[in-house]
Design a protein around this motif. Structure first.
Motif, PDB file in Angstrom:
ATOM      1  N   PHE A 104       0.833  -1.204   0.000  1.00 42.35           N
ATOM      2  CA  PHE A 104       0.000   0.000   0.000  1.00 42.35           C
ATOM      3  C   PHE A 104       0.867   1.253   0.000  1.00 42.35           C
ATOM      4  N   ILE A 105       2.072   1.154   0.590  1.00 47.75           N
ATOM      5  CA  ILE A 105       3.044   2.239   0.523  1.00 47.75           C
ATOM      6  C   ILE A 105       3.917   1.968  -0.697  1.00 47.75           C
ATOM      7  N   PRO A 106       3.893   2.807  -1.711  1.00 43.34           N
ATOM      8  CA  PRO A 106       4.611   2.515  -2.956  1.00 43.34           C
ATOM      9  C   PRO A 106       6.082   2.204  -2.707  1.00 43.34           C
ATOM     10  N   PHE A 107       6.552   1.149  -3.352  1.00 42.06           N
ATOM     11  CA  PHE A 107       7.945   0.700  -3.350  1.00 42.06           C
ATOM     12  C   PHE A 107       8.375   0.035  -2.036  1.00 42.06           C
ATOM     13  N   VAL A 108       7.746   0.361  -0.919  1.00 49.02           N
ATOM     14  CA  VAL A 108       8.196  -0.155   0.370  1.00 49.02           C
ATOM     15  C   VAL A 108       7.959  -1.661   0.460  1.00 49.02           C
ATOM     16  N   GLY A 109       6.764  -2.117   0.065  1.00 50.49           N
ATOM     17  CA  GLY A 109       6.458  -3.537   0.156  1.00 50.49           C
ATOM     18  C   GLY A 109       7.370  -4.385  -0.694  1.00 50.49           C
ATOM     19  N   SER A 110       7.610  -3.973  -1.929  1.00 51.41           N
ATOM     20  CA  SER A 110       8.463  -4.763  -2.816  1.00 51.41           C
ATOM     21  C   SER A 110       9.900  -4.807  -2.322  1.00 51.41           C
ATOM     22  N   ILE A 111      10.407  -3.689  -1.799  1.00 50.71           N
ATOM     23  CA  ILE A 111      11.791  -3.665  -1.309  1.00 50.71           C
ATOM     24  C   ILE A 111      11.941  -4.542  -0.078  1.00 50.71           C
ATOM     25  N   VAL A 112      11.021  -4.401   0.884  1.00 51.28           N
ATOM     26  CA  VAL A 112      11.099  -5.208   2.109  1.00 51.28           C
ATOM     27  C   VAL A 112      10.965  -6.691   1.780  1.00 51.28           C
ATOM     28  N   GLY A 113       9.991  -7.039   0.940  1.00 56.22           N
ATOM     29  CA  GLY A 113       9.803  -8.440   0.596  1.00 56.22           C
ATOM     30  C   GLY A 113      10.987  -9.024  -0.164  1.00 56.22           C
ATOM     31  N   PHE A 114      11.546  -8.263  -1.091  1.00 56.67           N
ATOM     32  CA  PHE A 114      12.680  -8.755  -1.873  1.00 56.67           C
ATOM     33  C   PHE A 114      13.897  -8.993  -0.981  1.00 56.67           C
ATOM     34  N   VAL A 115      14.223  -8.024  -0.135  1.00 60.75           N
ATOM     35  CA  VAL A 115      15.401  -8.170   0.732  1.00 60.75           C
ATOM     36  C   VAL A 115      15.213  -9.329   1.704  1.00 60.75           C
ATOM     37  N   ALA A 116      14.016  -9.433   2.309  1.00 63.21           N
ATOM     38  CA  ALA A 116      13.784 -10.503   3.280  1.00 63.21           C
ATOM     39  C   ALA A 116      13.807 -11.874   2.625  1.00 63.21           C
ATOM     40  N   SER A 117      13.152 -12.021   1.475  1.00 64.72           N
ATOM     41  CA  SER A 117      13.075 -13.339   0.835  1.00 64.72           C
ATOM     42  C   SER A 117      14.410 -13.771   0.246  1.00 64.72           C
ATOM     43  N   VAL A 118      15.120 -12.876  -0.424  1.00 66.69           N
ATOM     44  CA  VAL A 118      16.418 -13.242  -0.995  1.00 66.69           C
ATOM     45  C   VAL A 118      17.438 -13.513   0.104  1.00 66.69           C
ATOM     46  N   GLY A 119      17.419 -12.697   1.170  1.00 61.79           N
ATOM     47  CA  GLY A 119      18.327 -12.965   2.287  1.00 61.79           C
ATOM     48  C   GLY A 119      18.057 -14.310   2.937  1.00 61.79           C
ATOM     49  N   LEU A 120      16.773 -14.645   3.113  1.00 64.29           N
ATOM     50  CA  LEU A 120      16.429 -15.949   3.680  1.00 64.29           C
ATOM     51  C   LEU A 120      16.798 -17.077   2.727  1.00 64.29           C
ATOM     52  N   ALA A 121      16.631 -16.852   1.435  1.00 64.87           N
ATOM     53  CA  ALA A 121      16.991 -17.875   0.453  1.00 64.87           C
ATOM     54  C   ALA A 121      18.490 -18.139   0.449  1.00 64.87           C
ATOM     55  N   LEU A 122      19.307 -17.109   0.601  1.00 67.93           N
ATOM     56  CA  LEU A 122      20.758 -17.295   0.663  1.00 67.93           C
ATOM     57  C   LEU A 122      21.150 -18.141   1.865  1.00 67.93           C
ATOM     58  N   PHE A 123      20.425 -17.990   2.959  1.00 69.75           N
ATOM     59  CA  PHE A 123      20.712 -18.797   4.140  1.00 69.75           C
ATOM     60  C   PHE A 123      20.171 -20.221   4.004  1.00 69.75           C
ATOM     61  N   GLN A 124      19.041 -20.386   3.346  1.00 72.24           N
ATOM     62  CA  GLN A 124      18.368 -21.684   3.303  1.00 72.24           C
ATOM     63  C   GLN A 124      18.882 -22.597   2.196  1.00 72.24           C
ATOM     64  N   PHE A 125      19.122 -22.047   0.992  1.00 73.89           N
ATOM     65  CA  PHE A 125      19.437 -22.877  -0.168  1.00 73.89           C
ATOM     66  C   PHE A 125      20.938 -22.862  -0.458  1.00 73.89           C
ATOM     67  N   ASP A 126      21.419 -24.013  -0.907  1.00 70.10           N
ATOM     68  CA  ASP A 126      22.800 -24.111  -1.373  1.00 70.10           C
ATOM     69  C   ASP A 126      22.898 -23.908  -2.875  1.00 70.10           C
TER      70      ASP A 126
END
Length: 388
Positions: free
Chosen positions: A244-266
């Motif tokens: 609902f806040i432009p750009f904020v949702g996509s940035i937060v979701g991208f950083v959180a998901s990619v950071g978690l993926a780097l930790f989870q996946f080899d």
């Protein structure tokens, strides 16, 4: 009444309104939320009323349908969220250990390459910010434990908001007619025109953006979960809400998901898959969802929306966040109206309207040019070519 007395009357009325909101901001949340809910559901109630239902029956049916849909969504999503939160608590020690083994040594190696003076400044700054964060957290916890303000606010929103929404939705048309009767007669037509513009802007943005957030939240939650990302449901829903806040949702979701993926996946391709989900979601939002559901004529620039939400939250808290978008829409419509008046006045045209000819007073053809829409939305008159 003379013009200067009218300006003083409306100016002092505006100051009194702001002061009242400021003084009562701690108890306005359920009333503002109920008004927002009634405004959003009024078109549905109007459609049911045109089909023969009494207003009270249409109001009851619409509000009960909304509440049942909200309760059903909570019942469906809550167990999944609870399972992922339990998993998060179980994996937290592993993340802390990984950070100690991988992240901290990398930070130490980086700090050893810096001059001693810069390292000292960084440590002092980190200590200062950490102290501020701890103090702020302690203040929040103390307020929750001693005053229970947050719990009271949540309970008031849950129980009082539906009651306020019911009565406002039932009497919406009567309230609008009453307020219309209070308008100063010489300016009633102009005020109605601007009110319709505000309604078009606000409805187009809020209803359209809410639909976009719902679509994005469902898409990200399903896609991230299907890709095997831990806490994909939580990240997806949070991304949808913050969109609902432009750009904020996509940035937060991208950083959180990619950071978690780097930790989870080899495998690197799985990390790329998570990133690709967000790139695809942003492409669909920018090219399909937002143009179709929100449109490009609502007159609310994303930067203006972000500023309004942050300013409203800083000044009035949760009530300010609820009022931010409506106030931004009103200011935007009034600013465009004032800009049109200015571009038709002697301040812009550079002559005395009392001695101007009929040709001089004719509407400027530039105002109907597509570039003029950009000027009315805040681009400024500097973007327009000079009048010959």
């Amino acid at each position: 009444m003379r013009a200067n007395r009218q300006w003083k009357f409306w100016l002092w009325g505006f100051v009194a309104f702001i002061a009242t909101v400021w003084l009562l901001r701690s108890m306005l949340a359920p009333f503002v939320a109920g008004m927002a809910l009634a405004y959003l559901l009024d078109p549905v109630a109007d459609k049911l009323e045109t089909r023969g239902l009494p207003r009270w029956a249409a109001t009851t049916l619409v509000l009960l349908g909304f509440l049942l849909a909200a309760i059903l969504a909570v019942l469906l999503v809550a167990p999944l969220l609870q399972a992922q939160l339990v998993q998060l608590l179980e994996l937290a020690p592993q993340w802390i250990a990984w950070a100690k083994q991988e992240v901290l040594p990398a930070i130490q190696r980086f700090l050893r390459r810096l001059p001693a003076a810069e390292v000292k400044q960084l440590r002092e700054a980190a200590g200062s910010y950490a102290g501020t964060a701890v103090g702020w957290t302690a203040d929040v916890l103390r307020n929750i434990l001693t005053k229970g303000v947050a719990i009271i606010d949540i309970l008031s929103v849950i129980f009082i908001t539906p009651i306020v929404a019911f009565y406002l939705l039932r009497d919406w048309d009567r309230l609008v007619a009453t307020v219309d009767g209070w308008l100063p007669r010489p300016y009633a037509a102009t005020i109605r025109e601007q009110a319709r513009a505000v309604d078009t802007t606000l409805a187009g943005f809020v209803r359209g953006q809410a639909t976009v957030c719902l679509c994005l939240g469902i898409f990200y939650a399903v896609a991230l979960t299907a890709a095997g990302l831990d806490f994909g449901l939580v990240i997806g829903l949070i991304t949808g809400v913050l969109s609902f806040i432009p750009f904020v949702g996509s940035i937060v979701g991208f950083v959180a998901s990619v950071g978690l993926a780097l930790f989870q996946f080899d495998e690197f391709w799985r990390v790329g898959l998570i990133a690709g989900i967000f790139f695809f979601g942003q492409a669909v939002e920018g090219n399909i969802l937002t143009p179709k559901l929100v449109g490009d004529k609502v007159g609310l620039h994303p930067v203006w929306v972000m500023f309004a939400l942050l300013a409203g939250g800083a000044l009035f808290g949760f009530v300010g966040v609820l009022l931010a978008v409506p106030v931004a829409a009103v200011i935007g419509v009034l600013a465009r109206f004032g800009l049109r008046q200015y571009m038709q006045s002697s301040l812009y045209r550079g002559f005395d309207t009392g001695t101007a000819t009929a040709l001089d007073l004719a509407p400027d053809p530039l105002l109907s040019h597509p570039a003029a829409e950009g000027a009315e939305r805040g681009a400024g008159v500097a973007d327009l070519p000079p009048k010959p």
